[in-house]
Design a protein around this motif. Sequence first.
Motif, PDB file in Angstrom:
ATOM      1  N   GLU A  65      69.024  68.047  23.527  1.00  0.00           N
ATOM      2  CA  GLU A  65      68.762  69.196  24.398  1.00  0.00           C
ATOM      3  C   GLU A  65      67.668  70.103  23.833  1.00  0.00           C
ATOM      4  OE1 GLU A  65      71.419  71.960  27.248  1.00  0.00           O
ATOM      5  OE2 GLU A  65      72.202  71.633  25.228  1.00  0.00           O
ATOM      6  N   LEU A  66      67.608  70.233  22.514  1.00  0.00           N
ATOM      7  CA  LEU A  66      66.569  71.058  21.892  1.00  0.00           C
ATOM      8  C   LEU A  66      65.162  70.501  22.143  1.00  0.00           C
ATOM      9  CD1 LEU A  66      68.220  71.883  18.445  1.00  0.00           C
ATOM     10  CD2 LEU A  66      67.730  73.486  20.313  1.00  0.00           C
ATOM     11  N   CYS A  67      65.082  69.214  22.435  1.00  0.00           N
ATOM     12  CA  CYS A  67      63.783  68.573  22.665  1.00  0.00           C
ATOM     13  C   CYS A  67      63.414  68.492  24.142  1.00  0.00           C
ATOM     14  CB  CYS A  67      63.778  67.183  22.036  1.00  0.00           C
ATOM     15  SG  CYS A  67      63.883  67.237  20.229  1.00  0.00           S
ATOM     16  N   ALA A  68      64.264  68.994  25.013  1.00  0.00           N
ATOM     17  CA  ALA A  68      64.010  68.941  26.460  1.00  0.00           C
ATOM     18  C   ALA A  68      63.074  70.086  26.863  1.00  0.00           C
ATOM     19  CB  ALA A  68      65.319  68.984  27.237  1.00  0.00           C
ATOM     20  N   THR A  69      61.868  70.042  26.324  1.00  0.00           N
ATOM     21  CA  THR A  69      60.843  71.054  26.591  1.00  0.00           C
ATOM     22  C   THR A  69      59.548  70.365  26.962  1.00  0.00           C
ATOM     23  OG1 THR A  69      60.118  71.119  24.283  1.00  0.00           O
ATOM     24  CG2 THR A  69      61.872  72.661  24.915  1.00  0.00           C
ATOM     25  N   ARG A  70      58.563  71.142  27.336  1.00  0.00           N
ATOM     26  CA  ARG A  70      57.230  70.653  27.705  1.00  0.00           C
ATOM     27  C   ARG A  70      57.334  69.453  28.646  1.00  0.00           C
ATOM     28  NH1 ARG A  70      55.633  71.665  21.743  1.00  0.00           N
ATOM     29  NH2 ARG A  70      56.536  69.612  21.553  1.00  0.00           N
ATOM     30  N   LEU A  71      56.858  68.297  28.222  1.00  0.00           N
ATOM     31  CA  LEU A  71      56.867  67.117  29.100  1.00  0.00           C
ATOM     32  C   LEU A  71      58.283  66.698  29.501  1.00  0.00           C
ATOM     33  CD1 LEU A  71      54.125  64.857  27.463  1.00  0.00           C
ATOM     34  CD2 LEU A  71      53.959  66.196  29.565  1.00  0.00           C
ATOM     35  N   SER A  73      60.761  68.852  29.982  1.00  0.00           N
ATOM     36  CA  SER A  73      61.445  69.980  30.600  1.00  0.00           C
ATOM     37  C   SER A  73      62.175  69.486  31.851  1.00  0.00           C
ATOM     38  CB  SER A  73      60.427  71.057  30.977  1.00  0.00           C
ATOM     39  OG  SER A  73      61.064  72.144  31.576  1.00  0.00           O
ATOM     40  N   GLY A  74      63.414  69.874  31.998  1.00  0.00           N
ATOM     41  CA  GLY A  74      64.208  69.419  33.141  1.00  0.00           C
ATOM     42  C   GLY A  74      65.010  68.166  32.844  1.00  0.00           C
ATOM     43  N   PHE A  75      64.751  67.497  31.730  1.00  0.00           N
ATOM     44  CA  PHE A  75      65.542  66.334  31.333  1.00  0.00           C
ATOM     45  C   PHE A  75      66.840  66.826  30.715  1.00  0.00           C
ATOM     46  CE2 PHE A  75      61.529  64.413  31.964  1.00  0.00           C
ATOM     47  CZ  PHE A  75      61.687  63.036  32.021  1.00  0.00           C
ATOM     48  N   LYS A  76      67.892  66.045  30.868  1.00  0.00           N
ATOM     49  CA  LYS A  76      69.215  66.401  30.360  1.00  0.00           C
ATOM     50  C   LYS A  76      69.714  65.317  29.410  1.00  0.00           C
ATOM     51  CE  LYS A  76      69.632  69.998  33.051  1.00  0.00           C
ATOM     52  NZ  LYS A  76      69.177  71.237  32.480  1.00  0.00           N
ATOM     53  N   PRO A  77      70.452  65.718  28.363  1.00  0.00           N
ATOM     54  CA  PRO A  77      71.036  64.715  27.477  1.00  0.00           C
ATOM     55  C   PRO A  77      71.978  63.790  28.234  1.00  0.00           C
ATOM     56  CG  PRO A  77      71.172  66.893  26.494  1.00  0.00           C
ATOM     57  CD  PRO A  77      70.728  67.074  27.923  1.00  0.00           C
ATOM     58  N   ARG A  78      71.896  62.509  27.920  1.00  0.00           N
ATOM     59  CA  ARG A  78      72.778  61.510  28.536  1.00  0.00           C
ATOM     60  C   ARG A  78      73.232  60.533  27.463  1.00  0.00           C
ATOM     61  NH1 ARG A  78      70.769  57.323  33.045  1.00  0.00           N
ATOM     62  NH2 ARG A  78      72.350  55.762  32.671  1.00  0.00           N
ATOM     63  N   ALA A  79      74.519  60.307  27.417  1.00  0.00           N
ATOM     64  CA  ALA A  79      75.110  59.416  26.411  1.00  0.00           C
ATOM     65  C   ALA A  79      74.861  57.954  26.753  1.00  0.00           C
ATOM     66  CB  ALA A  79      76.604  59.666  26.294  1.00  0.00           C
ATOM     67  N   ILE A  80      74.696  57.172  25.708  1.00  0.00           N
ATOM     68  CA  ILE A  80      74.645  55.712  25.814  1.00  0.00           C
ATOM     69  C   ILE A  80      75.721  55.198  24.859  1.00  0.00           C
ATOM     70  CG2 ILE A  80      73.264  53.613  25.493  1.00  0.00           C
ATOM     71  CD1 ILE A  80      70.741  55.451  25.657  1.00  0.00           C
TER      72      ILE A  80
END
Length: 130
Positions: A65-71, A73-80
């Motif tokens: 979540e901390l990396c969901a910035t810039r390009l 942005s709007g992406f959400k963490p999802r488990a695999i």
Amino acid sequence: MEREQNQERIEAVLRLPAARRYAYFLQRVTESGEVWGLDGEGWALALDDAGRDVLPLWPAPEFAELCATRLWSGFKPRAIPLQDLLESVLPQLEQEGMPVGIFFTPQGQGHPASARELIDALRSVRAPLA
């Protein structure tokens, strides 16, 4: 207080060199049984120094979540689930020749690995001790 301690732990882990974060990643995902990516309308990808797509992976949602910035942005963490990663995702990436980026930080540093390297590393960590 607990939230402050958790934030301090996150910051301490993020300050680790990439190789140490990789070791942390291996341990954490084998304990939890899952890895995390960022999902928007498809998985978030990065580029390596050679210009190839890389699938970034994290050991826990708070790091992703901390990396969901810039390009991203709007992406959400999802488990695999780890089993899916080992049996499906990584073999597919190996066939495509796509590497993975282990544990990016908000500054962008990650530990590069081939899909085969990650499969082998995760299986060696998961192997029971004799």
